[in-house]
Write an enzyme that holds these catalytic residues in place. Structure first.
Site, PDB file in Angstrom:
ATOM      1  N   ASP A  93       0.878  -1.161   0.000  1.00 35.30           N
ATOM      2  CA  ASP A  93       0.000   0.000   0.000  1.00 35.30           C
ATOM      3  C   ASP A  93       0.929   1.228   0.000  1.00 35.30           C
ATOM      4  OD1 ASP A  93      -2.371   1.592   0.547  1.00 35.30           O
ATOM      5  OD2 ASP A  93      -1.612   1.751   2.601  1.00 35.30           O
ATOM      6  N   LEU A  94       0.413   2.395  -0.295  1.00 36.47           N
ATOM      7  CA  LEU A  94       1.294   3.580  -0.345  1.00 36.47           C
ATOM      8  C   LEU A  94       1.138   4.462   0.901  1.00 36.47           C
ATOM      9  CD1 LEU A  94       3.272   5.409  -1.912  1.00 36.47           C
ATOM     10  CD2 LEU A  94       1.297   6.443  -3.009  1.00 36.47           C
ATOM     11  N   ASP A  95      -0.021   5.116   0.986  1.00 37.78           N
ATOM     12  CA  ASP A  95      -0.247   6.076   2.069  1.00 37.78           C
ATOM     13  C   ASP A  95      -0.223   5.370   3.421  1.00 37.78           C
ATOM     14  OD1 ASP A  95      -0.605   8.214   0.349  1.00 37.78           O
ATOM     15  OD2 ASP A  95      -2.735   7.852   0.126  1.00 37.78           O
TER      16      ASP A  95
ATOM     17  N   THR B 179       1.666  10.038   4.207  1.00 35.49           N
ATOM     18  CA  THR B 179       0.757  11.019   3.626  1.00 35.49           C
ATOM     19  C   THR B 179      -0.586  11.018   4.361  1.00 35.49           C
ATOM     20  OG1 THR B 179       0.450   9.322   1.977  1.00 35.49           O
ATOM     21  CG2 THR B 179       1.591  11.292   1.259  1.00 35.49           C
TER      22      THR B 179
ATOM     23  N   LYS C 199      -8.924   5.853   6.145  1.00 39.45           N
ATOM     24  CA  LYS C 199      -7.658   5.329   5.620  1.00 39.45           C
ATOM     25  C   LYS C 199      -7.931   4.222   4.614  1.00 39.45           C
ATOM     26  CE  LYS C 199      -4.566   6.556   9.358  1.00 39.45           C
ATOM     27  NZ  LYS C 199      -3.782   6.073  10.497  1.00 39.45           N
ATOM     28  N   GLY C 200      -7.309   4.301   3.454  1.00 40.32           N
ATOM     29  CA  GLY C 200      -7.496   3.285   2.418  1.00 40.32           C
ATOM     30  C   GLY C 200      -8.796   3.442   1.643  1.00 40.32           C
ATOM     31  N   VAL C 201      -9.628   4.398   2.062  1.00 35.83           N
ATOM     32  CA  VAL C 201     -10.939   4.609   1.426  1.00 35.83           C
ATOM     33  C   VAL C 201     -10.780   5.659   0.313  1.00 35.83           C
ATOM     34  CG1 VAL C 201     -13.289   5.442   1.893  1.00 35.83           C
ATOM     35  CG2 VAL C 201     -12.118   3.985   3.557  1.00 35.83           C
TER      36      VAL C 201
ATOM     37  N   ARG D  55     -11.242   8.740  -2.420  1.00 35.39           N
ATOM     38  CA  ARG D  55     -11.582  10.147  -2.191  1.00 35.39           C
ATOM     39  C   ARG D  55     -13.093  10.346  -2.201  1.00 35.39           C
ATOM     40  NH1 ARG D  55      -9.000  13.755  -6.580  1.00 35.39           N
ATOM     41  NH2 ARG D  55      -7.340  12.243  -6.180  1.00 35.39           N
TER      42      ARG D  55
ATOM     43  N   SER E  90      -2.607   0.751  -4.289  1.00 29.13           N
ATOM     44  CA  SER E  90      -3.057   1.914  -3.522  1.00 29.13           C
ATOM     45  C   SER E  90      -4.403   2.417  -4.021  1.00 29.13           C
ATOM     46  CB  SER E  90      -2.010   3.029  -3.666  1.00 29.13           C
ATOM     47  OG  SER E  90      -2.525   4.260  -3.240  1.00 29.13           O
ATOM     48  N   ALA E  91      -5.196   2.961  -3.098  1.00 28.53           N
ATOM     49  CA  ALA E  91      -6.476   3.551  -3.483  1.00 28.53           C
ATOM     50  C   ALA E  91      -6.284   4.951  -4.069  1.00 28.53           C
ATOM     51  CB  ALA E  91      -7.383   3.643  -2.258  1.00 28.53           C
ATOM     52  N   SER E  92      -5.076   5.477  -3.936  1.00 28.66           N
ATOM     53  CA  SER E  92      -4.848   6.876  -4.318  1.00 28.66           C
ATOM     54  C   SER E  92      -4.712   7.085  -5.819  1.00 28.66           C
ATOM     55  CB  SER E  92      -3.587   7.395  -3.621  1.00 28.66           C
ATOM     56  OG  SER E  92      -3.294   8.692  -4.087  1.00 28.66           O
ATOM     57  N   LYS E  93      -5.361   8.151  -6.296  1.00 26.29           N
ATOM     58  CA  LYS E  93      -5.216   8.527  -7.701  1.00 26.29           C
ATOM     59  C   LYS E  93      -3.925   9.325  -7.893  1.00 26.29           C
ATOM     60  CE  LYS E  93      -9.965   8.199  -9.038  1.00 26.29           C
ATOM     61  NZ  LYS E  93     -11.186   8.767  -9.532  1.00 26.29           N
ATOM     62  N   ASN E  94      -3.271   9.652  -6.786  1.00 24.17           N
ATOM     63  CA  ASN E  94      -2.031  10.438  -6.854  1.00 24.17           C
ATOM     64  C   ASN E  94      -0.794   9.570  -6.656  1.00 24.17           C
ATOM     65  OD1 ASN E  94      -3.290  13.149  -6.976  1.00 24.17           O
ATOM     66  ND2 ASN E  94      -4.052  12.617  -4.946  1.00 24.17           N
TER      67      ASN E  94
ATOM     68  N   LYS F 209     -11.184  -0.394  -1.721  1.00 18.93           N
ATOM     69  CA  LYS F 209     -10.977  -1.221  -0.533  1.00 18.93           C
ATOM     70  C   LYS F 209     -12.140  -0.938   0.432  1.00 18.93           C
ATOM     71  CE  LYS F 209      -5.961  -0.451  -0.861  1.00 18.93           C
ATOM     72  NZ  LYS F 209      -4.815   0.285  -0.297  1.00 18.93           N
TER      73      LYS F 209
ATOM     74  N   GLU G  39      -0.132  -3.219   4.643  1.00 22.36           N
ATOM     75  CA  GLU G  39      -1.258  -2.275   4.691  1.00 22.36           C
ATOM     76  C   GLU G  39      -1.341  -1.565   6.037  1.00 22.36           C
ATOM     77  OE1 GLU G  39      -4.167  -1.087   1.865  1.00 22.36           O
ATOM     78  OE2 GLU G  39      -3.980  -0.609   3.994  1.00 22.36           O
ATOM     79  N   ASP G  40      -1.765  -0.296   6.006  1.00 21.00           N
ATOM     80  CA  ASP G  40      -1.935   0.435   7.274  1.00 21.00           C
ATOM     81  C   ASP G  40      -3.404   0.671   7.606  1.00 21.00           C
ATOM     82  OD1 ASP G  40      -2.386   2.400   5.215  1.00 21.00           O
ATOM     83  OD2 ASP G  40      -2.191   3.924   6.766  1.00 21.00           O
TER      84      ASP G  40
HETATM   85  P1  B16 Z   1      -6.399  10.246  -3.366  1.00 24.79           P
HETATM   86  P2  B16 Z   1      -3.658   4.096   0.120  1.00 24.79           P
HETATM   87  C1  B16 Z   1      -5.550   5.979   0.136  1.00 24.79           C
HETATM   88  O1  B16 Z   1      -4.264   5.544  -0.214  1.00 24.79           O
HETATM   89  C2  B16 Z   1      -5.549   6.771   1.436  1.00 24.79           C
HETATM   90  O2  B16 Z   1      -5.255   5.912   2.524  1.00 24.79           O
HETATM   91  C3  B16 Z   1      -6.889   7.394   1.669  1.00 24.79           C
HETATM   92  O3  B16 Z   1      -6.876   8.149   2.848  1.00 24.79           O
HETATM   93  C4  B16 Z   1      -7.227   8.285   0.463  1.00 24.79           C
HETATM   94  O4  B16 Z   1      -8.508   8.868   0.606  1.00 24.79           O
HETATM   95  C5  B16 Z   1      -7.185   7.424  -0.795  1.00 24.79           C
HETATM   96  O5  B16 Z   1      -5.901   6.835  -0.934  1.00 24.79           O
HETATM   97  C6  B16 Z   1      -7.472   8.226  -2.035  1.00 24.79           C
HETATM   98  O6  B16 Z   1      -6.407   9.097  -2.262  1.00 24.79           O
HETATM   99  O7  B16 Z   1      -7.305  11.305  -2.883  1.00 24.79           O
HETATM  100  O8  B16 Z   1      -4.943  10.639  -3.424  1.00 24.79           O
HETATM  101  O9  B16 Z   1      -6.868   9.611  -4.652  1.00 24.79           O
HETATM  102  O10 B16 Z   1      -3.542   4.040   1.606  1.00 24.79           O
HETATM  103  O11 B16 Z   1      -4.608   3.080  -0.471  1.00 24.79           O
HETATM  104  O12 B16 Z   1      -2.310   4.143  -0.567  1.00 24.79           O
HETATM  105 MG    MG Z   2      -2.760   3.224   3.368  1.00 28.29          MG
END
Ligand code: B16
Ligand code: MG
Length: 219
Positions: A8-10, A16, A44-46, A48, A113-117, A144, A168-169
């Site tokens: 996982d990333l964040d 982050t 967390k992990g959810v 945006r 990762s769930a993040s689009k960034n 997730k 995973e965190d």
């Molecule tokens: P973004 P992960 C997740 O990343 C974050 O834990 C979560 O807090 C955030 O809302 C989600 O990415 C979406 O991120 O806004 O950057 O697309 O923990 O799955 O790496």
């Molecule tokens: Mg995470």
């Protein structure tokens, strides 16, 4: 059969999570919705989109689709203003040592990762080359705790889910890994991530011996 690793990333590679918290807190407060570390844990992990939906539900607020999109954008802009100040120094302790060990020993590695960034963040940290595959929020339709992100990672890595070791965190991420019968490793507070197969406060607790234990573990 060889094992593969999914990170996982964040909150796992980089902290982050504190930037997400700050940006969501500012947004919630502007809407008169109280928002503490406890609520943040549930985000967390959810994704945006789902995070904003939850915050609005907690505050019993109804807003238009346009306003919803505007708020998501506003949150992301503030979040990215924090992200853009990051550097290699922000990689969490022990992460590089683990990545180097896995690379040197030819274990396949993916990001889940769930993040689009995610790609932007990996670039900032100079970590892209460690990952054979990246699956992020742009590539999944189910967030997730659905295991889609990790299952896609397994497919790309060419391993069965039982052969994947997931770091995973978040509660949602541990649930996702467990649902798919992957080996789940909680990084962070054990009282929150107790459902994981293994728990560590952080990667500084993980050494070669620990990695071998994870590699030899059968679920
Ligand atoms: P973004 P992960 C997740 O990343 C974050 O834990 C979560 O807090 C955030 O809302 C989600 O990415 C979406 O991120 O806004 O950057 O697309 O923990 O799955 O790496
Ligand atoms: Mg995470």
């Amino acid at each position: 059969m060889t094992k593969a690793f999914i990170f996982d990333l964040d909150g796992v590679i980089v902290d982050t999570a504190k930037f997400h918290f700050l940006a969501w807190k500012n947004l919630a407060e502007a809407l008169d919705i109280s928002f503490s570390e406890e609520e943040n844990e549930q985000l967390k992990g959810v994704s945006r989109f789902n995070s904003l939906q939850k915050i609005l539900e907690w505050g019993h607020k109804n807003i238009s689709k346009e306003e919803f999109n505007r708020l998501m954008e506003k949150k992301n802009e503030e979040y990215l203003s924090f992200v853009d100040q990051m550097s290699k120094d922000d990689i969490l302790p022990g992460v590089l040592e683990t990545l180097n060990y896995l690379k040197e020993n030819n274990y396949p590695i993916a990001l889940g990762s769930a993040s689009k960034n995610a790609r932007r963040i990996l670039n900032k940290l100079g970590l892209n080359s460690y990952f054979d595959h990246i699956v992020d929020g742009n590539e999944v339709s189910k967030a997730k705790p659905d295991p889609e992100v990790f299952l896609k990672g397994c497919k790309l890595l060419g391993v069965a889910p039982q052969q994947a070791i997931v770091f995973e965190d978040s509660q949602a991420g541990i649930k996702a890994a467990n649902t798919a019968h992957m080996i789940s490793v909680g990084i962070g507070d054990k009282s929150v991530l107790g459902e994981a197969d293994f728990n560590f406060e952080g990667f500084s607790e993980i050494n070669e011996k620990t990695l071998k234990t994870l590699i030899n573990f059968k679920k």
